[in-house]
Design an enzyme around this catalytic site. Structure first.
Site, PDB file in Angstrom:
ATOM      1  N   VAL A 171      -8.846 -31.743  61.764  1.00 55.99           N
ATOM      2  CA  VAL A 171      -9.827 -30.644  61.754  1.00 55.99           C
ATOM      3  C   VAL A 171      -9.137 -29.292  61.816  1.00 55.99           C
ATOM      4  CG1 VAL A 171     -11.715 -32.013  62.659  1.00 55.99           C
ATOM      5  CG2 VAL A 171     -10.249 -30.795  64.261  1.00 55.99           C
ATOM      6  N   VAL A 185      -7.593 -26.805  56.706  1.00 55.09           N
ATOM      7  CA  VAL A 185      -7.819 -27.547  55.462  1.00 55.09           C
ATOM      8  C   VAL A 185      -8.917 -28.582  55.662  1.00 55.09           C
ATOM      9  CG1 VAL A 185      -6.807 -29.168  53.798  1.00 55.09           C
ATOM     10  CG2 VAL A 185      -5.491 -27.187  54.574  1.00 55.09           C
ATOM     11  N   ASP A 234      -9.484 -36.359  65.020  1.00 51.68           N
ATOM     12  CA  ASP A 234      -8.265 -35.582  65.259  1.00 51.68           C
ATOM     13  C   ASP A 234      -7.735 -36.010  66.616  1.00 51.68           C
ATOM     14  OD1 ASP A 234      -6.305 -33.421  65.647  1.00 51.68           O
ATOM     15  OD2 ASP A 234      -7.354 -32.415  64.029  1.00 51.68           O
ATOM     16  N   ARG A 287       7.590 -28.144  50.373  1.00 52.33           N
ATOM     17  CA  ARG A 287       6.800 -29.292  50.800  1.00 52.33           C
ATOM     18  C   ARG A 287       7.677 -30.468  51.183  1.00 52.33           C
ATOM     19  NH1 ARG A 287       4.001 -27.109  46.381  1.00 52.33           N
ATOM     20  NH2 ARG A 287       1.969 -26.248  46.958  1.00 52.33           N
ATOM     21  N   ASN A 342       5.620 -35.769  58.908  1.00 55.67           N
ATOM     22  CA  ASN A 342       4.289 -36.290  58.620  1.00 55.67           C
ATOM     23  C   ASN A 342       4.242 -37.808  58.482  1.00 55.67           C
ATOM     24  OD1 ASN A 342       2.660 -34.057  58.798  1.00 55.67           O
ATOM     25  ND2 ASN A 342       3.126 -33.347  56.750  1.00 55.67           N
ATOM     26  N   ASP A 376      -3.427 -27.387  41.668  1.00 53.64           N
ATOM     27  CA  ASP A 376      -2.549 -26.626  40.769  1.00 53.64           C
ATOM     28  C   ASP A 376      -3.268 -26.380  39.446  1.00 53.64           C
ATOM     29  OD1 ASP A 376      -1.223 -28.491  42.560  1.00 53.64           O
ATOM     30  OD2 ASP A 376       0.665 -27.715  41.793  1.00 53.64           O
ATOM     31  N   ARG A 409      -5.918 -23.746  39.837  1.00 53.77           N
ATOM     32  CA  ARG A 409      -5.313 -22.414  39.891  1.00 53.77           C
ATOM     33  C   ARG A 409      -4.857 -21.990  38.498  1.00 53.77           C
ATOM     34  NH1 ARG A 409      -2.073 -23.846  45.359  1.00 53.77           N
ATOM     35  NH2 ARG A 409      -3.425 -22.740  46.856  1.00 53.77           N
ATOM     36  N   HIS A 411       3.062 -32.259  42.764  1.00 57.52           N
ATOM     37  CA  HIS A 411       2.337 -31.096  43.318  1.00 57.52           C
ATOM     38  C   HIS A 411       3.386 -30.284  44.045  1.00 57.52           C
ATOM     39  CE1 HIS A 411      -0.439 -28.575  45.473  1.00 57.52           C
ATOM     40  NE2 HIS A 411      -0.065 -29.034  46.645  1.00 57.52           N
ATOM     41  N   THR A 463      -3.458 -21.882  53.441  1.00 57.06           N
ATOM     42  CA  THR A 463      -4.506 -21.875  52.412  1.00 57.06           C
ATOM     43  C   THR A 463      -5.520 -22.922  52.823  1.00 57.06           C
ATOM     44  OG1 THR A 463      -4.008 -23.631  50.800  1.00 57.06           O
ATOM     45  CG2 THR A 463      -2.605 -21.671  50.771  1.00 57.06           C
TER      46      THR A 463
END
Lengths: 355, 334
Positions: free
Chosen positions: A50, A53, A74, A128, A135, A188, A191, A215, A270
């Site tokens: 949460v 994003v 979460d 990234r 992660n 992408d 955009r 990506h 973002t």
């Protein structure tokens, strides 16, 4: 004596009143017709994470009226509860009647779609690929729990680096490959279509262009396919996307790659664009639409790629997940870019622990 | 050597670009402002969205992030600037600027801090959109709507406070939950001050026209064995609770502002509990803004519904009016 009588009278009166009015408002107002167990949700969506994003995904999904039940998960209990309450308080304005949240994954049971946004975010200037092992460790805990409670779900992975983490999710979940999708280059491409369309004075939906592959920094703009109303841009300008191009269209693709870093630099993260793009994917899946989206899928065996990696290709999405993949007519250069991305990703993946 | 654009597209008419017909400006790109923005965008309510704030980088980042979602939206022009010229020709301006409530801080304590911010904002808005309708969201909303009205010089029907629209939405959600129905099927109004002294009009609470007070004459009182009053208390505590848990509230207020925006932009004449100038109603003699059921359409607040309130409820409204006037009379430069 008189006072005692008085008190006896008052309490008798209130007891009588109590008995006469024992039925609650609910009982007086509403007569159940049917008392079976409540219906299971048919279009439940879970959002894991949460942060900005996750919540942008959640509110976009709610405002597009895609789901009959939304679950949030979460590890941060207070933040999770606060976000759930804030969404619930908007229930009057929404068509999603059940919004639930818990740190315990049982709240996610029977989800059709699970959107995974959990994990740590890119820091300013961090690529990234540098996020990876951080992660992976989080996903080792999350993914088995998701699958335990929703064994038939489709998982959309958003967390970065998305292509690697979609691979990781696929391995940890044991799900067939058509049920594990990475948000990939959907954003992408969105955009790209926005920036190209701006230059041409049209709406993004009227500009057709695909960005595929990784990506991230090495995404591949398929210039040979760019068109408006079927008019191929490369036919109008054979140098499009190359260094020789006087109009320098390749600058637009560079802006796409730089977009995330730019917005992160300006506002810290973002969220809106990715949230809207995820809602777009969820719509195709939940409504069984067979629309084509550039999303990250398992590409082993395509374009000469022999490693088990996830890269974005145009995929037909429907209720079953990735129903099929569109075979692109790519130039040799575009194919080798895909192959290079595949090698880069495999280099990272092969060294990951416990996947 | 013609460009791709020239080869691809032949202009038919070289008229100047059409001005927007349904432009909305959001002032303030904090969590509340952006929640308002995304709700308005996802409901397809405007043909142009403008964002203003003082923080340049954050403002540009938010604008870019929304623009990057353009493929999925029907609002083709999203602009932003620290200069209010970008807000020109707005139909509706949503003001969320100002400092937010801290944990435990009551709304009334924010006042002078936000008045000073408004003194620089409101005249600029009016300069570029003299015919707009203003929706004030920043807290304390009733006082700040009064301040906005004075600073703007607009007629009172064009200055609206988000008021108890959100309190009523929360009330309807919480009451409906207890009854197992959807919030939109529970009719109930919370009026007066948006805050600790809001007034739940129990006498009007109904489902499908069935009046709840008739079913339970003690509803909302301390004698009520079902303790329905606790539900209104939960509404008042809501904001503090969510702020304590996640640091701020934004989604519910954003959705409620989009709801008001829809009525105004689409000229719907729907009735909403919003903050309006209530002098000469219910025996209130001061120029204060309090929430009453207002008919909202393109002209703003076209009319107010005359409630049948109990003496106690009228007394509560008058108390709120006195409290608000107590604060307003001491404000500088309004």
């Amino acid at each position: 004596m008189l006072i005692t009588c008085w008190y006896l009278y008052i309490s008798a009166r209130s007891i009588a009143k109590h008995y006469l009015n024992m039925a609650s408002i609910l009982q007086k107002l509403i007569t159940p017709l049917f008392s079976g167990p409540p219906e299971l949700p048919r279009n439940k969506v879970t959002v894991v994470g949460v942060g900005q994003v996750g919540m942008a995904c959640a509110v976009s999904i709610l405002l597009r009226e895609l789901t009959d039940e939304l679950a949030l998960v979460d590890v941060m209990e207070d933040k999770l509860k606060g976000e759930m309450m804030d969404l619930q308080h908007g229930s009057l304005f929404l068509k999603t009647s059940k919004i639930v949240a818990d740190t315990d994954y049982s709240v996610t049971a029977n989800s059709r779609i699970v959107v995974v946004t959990a994990g740590v975010r890119q820091q300013e200037g961090e690529s990234r690929l540098n996020l990876v092992q951080r992660n992976v460790n989080i996903f080792k805990h999350i993914v088995p729990l998701i699958v335990r409670y929703s064994p038939n779900c489709i998982i959309i992975v958003v967390s970065n680096p998305v292509d690697v983490l979609t691979y990781v999710t696929w391995k940890l979940s044991g799900l067939p490959k058509h049920r594990v999708i990475g948000s990939g280059t959907n954003l992408d491409s969105a955009r790209f279509r926005f920036l190209m369309a701006e230059k041409l004075g049209i709406h993004p939906s009227s500009f057709n262009g695909w960005i595929l592959g990784e990506h991230g920094d090495t995404s591949v703009p398929v210039w040979s396919g760019t068109n408006v109303a079927g008019v191929n841009l490369q036919t109008l300008n054979p140098d499009i996307g190359t260094e020789n191009d006087e109009e320098n269209w390749m600058e637009t693709h560079k802006m796409v790659v730089d977009s995330a870093y730019e917005v992160i630099r300006l506002k810290g993260y973002t969220n809106w664009a990715i949230g809207l793009s995820v809602a777009d994917l969820v719509e195709s899946l939940i409504r069984n639409m067979n629309r084509i989206h550039p999303v990250s899928t398992m590409v082993q065996g395509m374009y000469g790629i022999s490693d088990a990696v996830y890269l974005s290709l145009p995929c037909v999405l429907n209720g079953g997940g990735v129903a099929s993949v569109v075979n692109m007519t790519l130039t040799d250069d575009e194919v080798s870019q895909l192959q290079e991305s595949a090698s880069t990703l495999w280099d990272i993946q092969k060294d990951l622990q416990d996947v | 050597m013609s460009s791709v654009l020239q080869k691809l597209i032949s202009p038919l008419a070289s008229t100047p670009a059409e001005p927007p017909r349904n432009k909305v400006t959001v002032v303030g790109v904090g969590q509340v402002g952006m929640a308002c923005a995304i709700s308005i965008l996802l409901r397809d309510l405007c043909d142009e969205l403008a964002l203003v704030d003082v923080m340049k980088d954050r403002l540009k980042g938010e604008m870019m992030d929304l623009q990057h979602g353009s493929l999925f939206l029907k609002t083709s022009k999203i602009v932003a600037d620290t200069d209010y010229a970008v807000t020109a020709n707005s139909r509706l301006v949503v003001v969320t600027a100002g400092v937010r409530q801290q944990e435990g801080e009551s709304r009334l304590n924010l006042v002078q801090r936000n008045v000073n911010v408004f003194k620089s904002i409101i005249p600029q808005i009016i300069k570029y959109s003299p015919n707009c309708t203003l929706v004030v969201v920043s807290n304390p909303v009733d006082v700040l709507t009064y301040v906005t009205w004075k600073l703007s010089g607009l007629p009172k029907h064009r200055v609206i406070g988000s008021g108890t629209n959100l309190d009523s939405a929360r009330f309807r959600f919480l009451m409906a939950e207890r009854l197992g129905i959807h919030a939109s099927s529970f009719n109930g109004w919370v009026l007066g001050e948006h805050g600790d002294t809001s007034v739940p009009v129990w006498s009007g609470a109904n489902v499908a026209g069935v009046n709840l007070q008739k079913l339970n004459p003690e509803i909302g009182t301390d004698d009520d064995s079902e303790q329905w009053k606790a539900t209104h208390k939960a509404v008042v505590d809501s904001a503090y609770e969510v702020i304590k848990l996640k640091g701020y509230t934004n989604w519910a207020i954003g959705l409620s502002v989009a709801d008001l925006t829809e009525s105004i932009i689409k000229n719907m004449s729907r009735v909403h509990p919003v903050s309006t100038m209530v002098k000469d109603m219910y025996g209130i003699e001061e120029e204060v803004f309090l929430s009453l059921p207002c008919v909202l359409n393109s002209s703003g607040v076209s009319s107010v519904i005359n409630m049948t309130l109990t003496d106690a409820e009228v007394g509560q409204l008058r108390n709120s009016a006195d409290t608000l006037w107590g604060i307003q009379k001491d404000l500088k430069d309004v």
